[in-house]
Design a protein around this motif. Sequence first.
Motif, PDB file in Angstrom:
ATOM      1  N   HIS A 156      40.677  48.860  34.279  1.00  0.00           N
ATOM      2  CA  HIS A 156      41.697  48.677  33.242  1.00  0.00           C
ATOM      3  C   HIS A 156      41.043  48.499  31.874  1.00  0.00           C
ATOM      4  O   HIS A 156      41.328  47.532  31.147  1.00  0.00           O
TER       5      HIS A 156
ATOM      6  N   LYS B 221      43.074  50.852  37.481  1.00  0.00           N
ATOM      7  CA  LYS B 221      43.447  49.514  37.077  1.00  0.00           C
ATOM      8  C   LYS B 221      43.089  48.572  38.228  1.00  0.00           C
ATOM      9  O   LYS B 221      42.486  48.981  39.208  1.00  0.00           O
ATOM     10  N   TRP B 222      43.455  47.323  38.110  1.00  0.00           N
ATOM     11  CA  TRP B 222      43.003  46.336  39.087  1.00  0.00           C
ATOM     12  C   TRP B 222      43.536  46.588  40.489  1.00  0.00           C
ATOM     13  O   TRP B 222      42.821  46.401  41.476  1.00  0.00           O
ATOM     14  N   GLU B 223      44.779  47.034  40.576  1.00  0.00           N
ATOM     15  CA  GLU B 223      45.330  47.241  41.914  1.00  0.00           C
ATOM     16  C   GLU B 223      44.576  48.327  42.665  1.00  0.00           C
ATOM     17  O   GLU B 223      44.069  48.106  43.771  1.00  0.00           O
TER      18      GLU B 223
ATOM     19  N   ARG C  97      45.676  41.206  32.673  1.00  0.00           N
ATOM     20  CA  ARG C  97      45.573  42.495  33.357  1.00  0.00           C
ATOM     21  C   ARG C  97      45.244  42.327  34.844  1.00  0.00           C
ATOM     22  O   ARG C  97      45.713  43.096  35.678  1.00  0.00           O
TER      23      ARG C  97
ATOM     24  N   ASP D 219      46.983  38.405  39.757  1.00  0.00           N
ATOM     25  CA  ASP D 219      47.852  38.806  40.877  1.00  0.00           C
ATOM     26  C   ASP D 219      47.793  40.306  41.164  1.00  0.00           C
ATOM     27  O   ASP D 219      48.674  40.849  41.838  1.00  0.00           O
ATOM     28  N   GLN D 220      46.751  40.981  40.694  1.00  0.00           N
ATOM     29  CA  GLN D 220      46.624  42.422  40.905  1.00  0.00           C
ATOM     30  C   GLN D 220      45.452  42.793  41.813  1.00  0.00           C
ATOM     31  O   GLN D 220      45.331  43.941  42.213  1.00  0.00           O
ATOM     32  N   SER D 221      44.601  41.834  42.140  1.00  0.00           N
ATOM     33  CA  SER D 221      43.372  42.167  42.864  1.00  0.00           C
ATOM     34  C   SER D 221      43.487  41.846  44.352  1.00  0.00           C
ATOM     35  O   SER D 221      43.971  40.781  44.741  1.00  0.00           O
ATOM     36  N   TYR D 222      42.987  42.769  45.144  1.00  0.00           N
ATOM     37  CA  TYR D 222      42.921  42.571  46.597  1.00  0.00           C
ATOM     38  C   TYR D 222      41.771  41.651  46.992  1.00  0.00           C
ATOM     39  O   TYR D 222      41.771  41.108  48.098  1.00  0.00           O
TER      40      TYR D 222
ATOM     41  N   THR E 294      47.833  42.776  46.893  1.00  0.00           N
ATOM     42  CA  THR E 294      47.456  42.296  45.561  1.00  0.00           C
ATOM     43  C   THR E 294      47.777  40.804  45.464  1.00  0.00           C
ATOM     44  O   THR E 294      48.775  40.329  46.006  1.00  0.00           O
TER      45      THR E 294
END
Length: 553
Positions: free
Chosen positions: A67, A76-78, A115, A118-121, A519
């Motif tokens: 991102h 992006k992060w997801e 960014r 709550d977007q990262s695994y 995520t």
Amino acid sequence: MDLDLIIINATIVTATEILPPNLSIGINSGIIVAIALSLPAAPSTRIIDAEGAYVTPGGVDSHVHLHQDNAPTGDKWESGSRSALCGGNTTILAFASQQRKDASLFPVIEEYHNRARDQSYIDYGFHLIISNPTPEILGTADGENKGELKQMVEQEGITSVKLYMTYPAYRLGDREMLEVMLRCREVGMTVMIHAENADMIDLITTRLLSSTHTLPKYHALARPQIAETEATYRAISLSTLTSTPILIVHMSSPVALSHARKAQSKQMLPIHAETCPHYMFLKSERLAAQRHPFEGAGTEDGHKHEAEGKDEWAGARHICAPPLRHSDDDLQSVWDSITNGTVTVISSDHAPSRYAHPLGKQKPIHEFSSGKTKVPPSFANTPNGLPGIETRLPLLFSAATDTAAPPGRRLSLPKFVELTSSNPAKMYGFGDRKGSLAPGYDADIVIWYPPSHTSVAKKVKITNEMLHHSIDYTPFEGFEVTNWPRYVLLRGEVKWDRDIEMEGLERGEGYGKGILGKTGDGRFLKRGKGEILVGRVGVDPAGMKDGERERWL
């Protein structure tokens, strides 16, 4: 104490040894609590049978770009963290970039938190890219203003910065670098350096473009090895003057690597070196490719291709900086530097842009053909960077287990763990929690397939279709590897199950069924001071008297 999970029949690999086979790993509340020949299981205890396969710590990819504003088509992060998970990684360190106009680092960090939140695994952290090192950021020598860098360490748990010696948007002069390095030494931050001589590159690029040498293949000519070599020597000199440990990132030049080797072994300087898989496996001939996937030498321009489907811009997929180098000897020098211990860490430098997209690698063509710009398409205005976050560990694990690999291009399994997990965790300040399999550490674990398993018995061919990033190509298309992560555990929970992935494919359900995580599973890591892995602080430059440095520090 009842265990939440026991992994049985494991062949555990650490950074120093391969433990005896058929051990059990006991996990409770996300932490490894025991390693033994056998462990008692309660009725509620889950059991995973490793079937004798190698079990390694979760990968730590300490150099990824997600991102980023300069790569609008990149992951992006997801998608980036998802791809990292499926390739065996449980921790990534990405970049928060200060722009020249940014007077404070705190809004920058808040933006990048927004960014990633709550977007990262998987677990993650940030390096700071410093492009405007003001007194307010650095602090003052008298201590009246302790500066934002010190606050970053104390409040945010961000303990590393990256400095650029090239690129107009980020480049710092030597004086600015010295000031940042001195302050980082004082507050305990790791300093990463992108070492290329900007003036050399700018001069050659200008002359190439004026001669209409604009195709992607000229990218490697515009950034010759000597540009990396000179800047590397200069970065080592700045480090020596200030007695600041540094990590020189994505090294690819044989002479530059020899400078790092000499600094480490003969001068005992704290000079760390990083490289990436693309500098171990790929050559600059790919920049002249006229179709994808790359098919190797065959015609006068070095590539097999038919007139139909010819794409003179295809090589742009392989534009990165430093560029891919020219010869097998160049690749071998990187392997040799890994073998002799010069290279401290292998990261992916995952910094991709899509190819077939108006804002991706084909951006110069789209903008020129649409009339948005009168500047002809060239390698110089093509987005930089390669995808590699998911393929890093399988490629390197293969180098550690493929008995058919050339003798000079192999890793030991402990070396694999050291370079991809243990060392980056130590260097960046979380080696007390991650990067190893031992009681007290997070249960971040990769379980590979046993060699006889049908899923890997005939090797795994890498295709972009099988990967989980958002990019439309992989530079490693068609490469075969000996194995792939079967299970990936983040703090004791299985987040990737390749068996489920393969079963879904057999049912025609496509890729992605093996992703059991979500995520938000990843946590932001507040990090401590990184460890020095080579050399020692305090070595005086040649010709300097004892105590001379202390007079001006």
